[in-house]
Design a protein around this motif. Structure first.
Motif, PDB file in Angstrom:
ATOM      1  N   ARG A   1       0.859  -1.184   0.000  1.00 40.40           N
ATOM      2  CA  ARG A   1       0.000   0.000   0.000  1.00 40.40           C
ATOM      3  C   ARG A   1       0.899   1.238   0.000  1.00 40.40           C
ATOM      4  NH1 ARG A   1      -4.026  -2.804  -1.820  1.00 40.40           N
ATOM      5  NH2 ARG A   1      -4.996  -4.242  -0.314  1.00 40.40           N
ATOM      6  N   GLU A   2       0.654   2.164  -0.933  1.00 42.43           N
ATOM      7  CA  GLU A   2       1.511   3.342  -1.079  1.00 42.43           C
ATOM      8  C   GLU A   2       0.696   4.627  -1.079  1.00 42.43           C
ATOM      9  OE1 GLU A   2       5.488   2.335  -3.409  1.00 42.43           O
ATOM     10  OE2 GLU A   2       3.744   2.105  -4.724  1.00 42.43           O
ATOM     11  N   PHE A   3       1.337   5.707  -0.569  1.00 40.81           N
ATOM     12  CA  PHE A   3       0.693   7.000  -0.480  1.00 40.81           C
ATOM     13  C   PHE A   3       1.731   8.081  -0.758  1.00 40.81           C
ATOM     14  CE2 PHE A   3      -1.391   4.087   2.377  1.00 40.81           C
ATOM     15  CZ  PHE A   3      -2.749   4.261   2.085  1.00 40.81           C
ATOM     16  N   THR A   4       1.282   9.155  -1.396  1.00 37.54           N
ATOM     17  CA  THR A   4       2.127  10.339  -1.579  1.00 37.54           C
ATOM     18  C   THR A   4       1.837  11.311  -0.447  1.00 37.54           C
ATOM     19  OG1 THR A   4       2.179  10.047  -3.985  1.00 37.54           O
ATOM     20  CG2 THR A   4       2.799  12.215  -3.119  1.00 37.54           C
ATOM     21  N   ILE A   5       2.870  11.637   0.306  1.00 35.03           N
ATOM     22  CA  ILE A   5       2.750  12.541   1.451  1.00 35.03           C
ATOM     23  C   ILE A   5       3.516  13.824   1.151  1.00 35.03           C
ATOM     24  CG2 ILE A   5       3.108  12.819   3.930  1.00 35.03           C
ATOM     25  CD1 ILE A   5       1.224  10.528   3.261  1.00 35.03           C
ATOM     26  N   LYS A   6       2.862  14.957   1.316  1.00 36.70           N
ATOM     27  CA  LYS A   6       3.540  16.236   1.150  1.00 36.70           C
ATOM     28  C   LYS A   6       3.567  16.945   2.500  1.00 36.70           C
ATOM     29  CE  LYS A   6       3.597  20.532  -1.545  1.00 36.70           C
ATOM     30  NZ  LYS A   6       2.937  21.299  -2.632  1.00 36.70           N
ATOM     31  N   VAL A   7       4.758  17.324   2.938  1.00 37.47           N
ATOM     32  CA  VAL A   7       4.928  18.016   4.214  1.00 37.47           C
ATOM     33  C   VAL A   7       5.354  19.447   3.901  1.00 37.47           C
ATOM     34  CG1 VAL A   7       6.167  18.077   6.406  1.00 37.47           C
ATOM     35  CG2 VAL A   7       5.563  15.876   5.370  1.00 37.47           C
TER      36      VAL A   7
END
Length: 303
Positions: free
Chosen positions: A295-301
């Motif tokens: 399971r993959e997600f794009t995270i922007k901080v």
């Protein structure tokens, strides 16, 4: 009797050849939908990224997507950036000149002393600055990329000391010695004093440890020159082979092992702003088989 024996042997053969079966992980991950913008989940620096789990699985590993923690880099890779040498030096006592050379080669034909000291060394002393007194001088960042042919090549760095009888010989101390493969997204340490104190090779014609032989430690490399009556001395210290383009596999964080109960969530706080590909690897396995769900997600901080 024969018939019974054949039946038993057939049953045993079928049972013994059967592989241990494993189910694919029933595993899903979700994030706060209010954080979602298109296909990216946005957080401010200092926020906790809360990953919510559903399902049953034996093992879970997490790759945050930061440098050194990326799923796509989980195996050894080879990539050549800039090979940069840096260190600092000081030279004490006496007035002898040209007593230290910095050398490099990517070809050493053998591990015996003759093969190593007679290799095709290139003098790279002029690529930086060496001390002339007890004042510590930074050599500067010396680019050695031209000395290797590709990412699979190796490199050796040597320090060659020469002291001559008749006057006081110089004492050299080398600190902060590092060689790095500098890439666009990271700097890979190929050698440093603290990491490789046990991996230096030393050769010389004088073996008195107190004055005439390089001594490596986790903080410096040092050679103590003799007095005016000491024998002339040539002493080498050589790095281990530096595999210039080798990048060690990125690592994951263990979230759950097979002997732990199911977990409901995993919380992670990204330490710096950026865009990250967060990856969970869930897997069940036996001695014979492994099945995986990713399971993959794009995270922007953002700051």
């Amino acid at each position: 009797m024969k018939k019974t024996l054949l039946i038993l042997l057939s049953f045993c053969a079928a049972a013994c050849s059967k592989k241990l079966q494993v189910d694919a992980p029933d595993f899903n991950v979700s994030l706060d939908p209010s954080r979602q913008v298109a296909d990216t989940f946005v957080y401010r620096l200092g926020d906790s990224t809360r990953f919510l789990f559903r399902g049953t699985v034996g093992n879970i590993a997490f790759y945050s997507g930061e440098a050194g923690k990326r799923y796509d880099s989980r195996v050894i890779t080879y990539k050549l950036g800039k090979i940069m040498l840096s260190f600092s030096s000081k030279s004490e006592f006496g007035a002898q000149t040209n007593t230290l050379q910095v050398l490099a080669t990517n070809k050493i034909p053998g591990t015996d002393s003759a093969s190593m000291v007679n290799a095709a060394w290139k003098d790279i002393s002029s690529r930086g600055k060496l001390a002339t007194s007890s004042t510590v001088v930074a050599f500067g960042g010396a680019d050695l990329t031209d000395l290797v042919s590709n990412a699979n090549d190796s490199l050796f760095i040597a320090l060659k000391y020469t002291g001559v009888t008749g006057t006081t010989q110089r004492t050299w101390t080398i600190t902060d010695f590092t060689v790095n493969n500098v890439l666009a997204d990271r700097s890979v340490v190929l050698t440093s004093l603290s990491n490789d104190v046990a991996y230096w090779t030393r050769f010389g014609n004088v073996w008195n440890p107190a004055n005439g032989r390089w001594t490596p430690s986790a903080s410096d490399l040092k050679i103590t020159g003799g007095n005016e009556t000491a024998a002339s001395n040539t002493s080498w210290i050589i790095t281990k082979p530096l595999y210039v383009g080798r990048i060690a596999p990125d690592v994951s964080a263990g979230v759950k092992s097979i002997n732990e109960p199911d977990k409901q969530e995993y919380v992670y706080a990204y330490p710096t702003p950026g865009v990250y590909r967060a990856t969970f690897v869930a897997y069940n396995h036996t001695l014979d088989e492994e099945k995986t769900t990713i399971r993959e997600f794009t995270i922007k901080v953002i700051p």
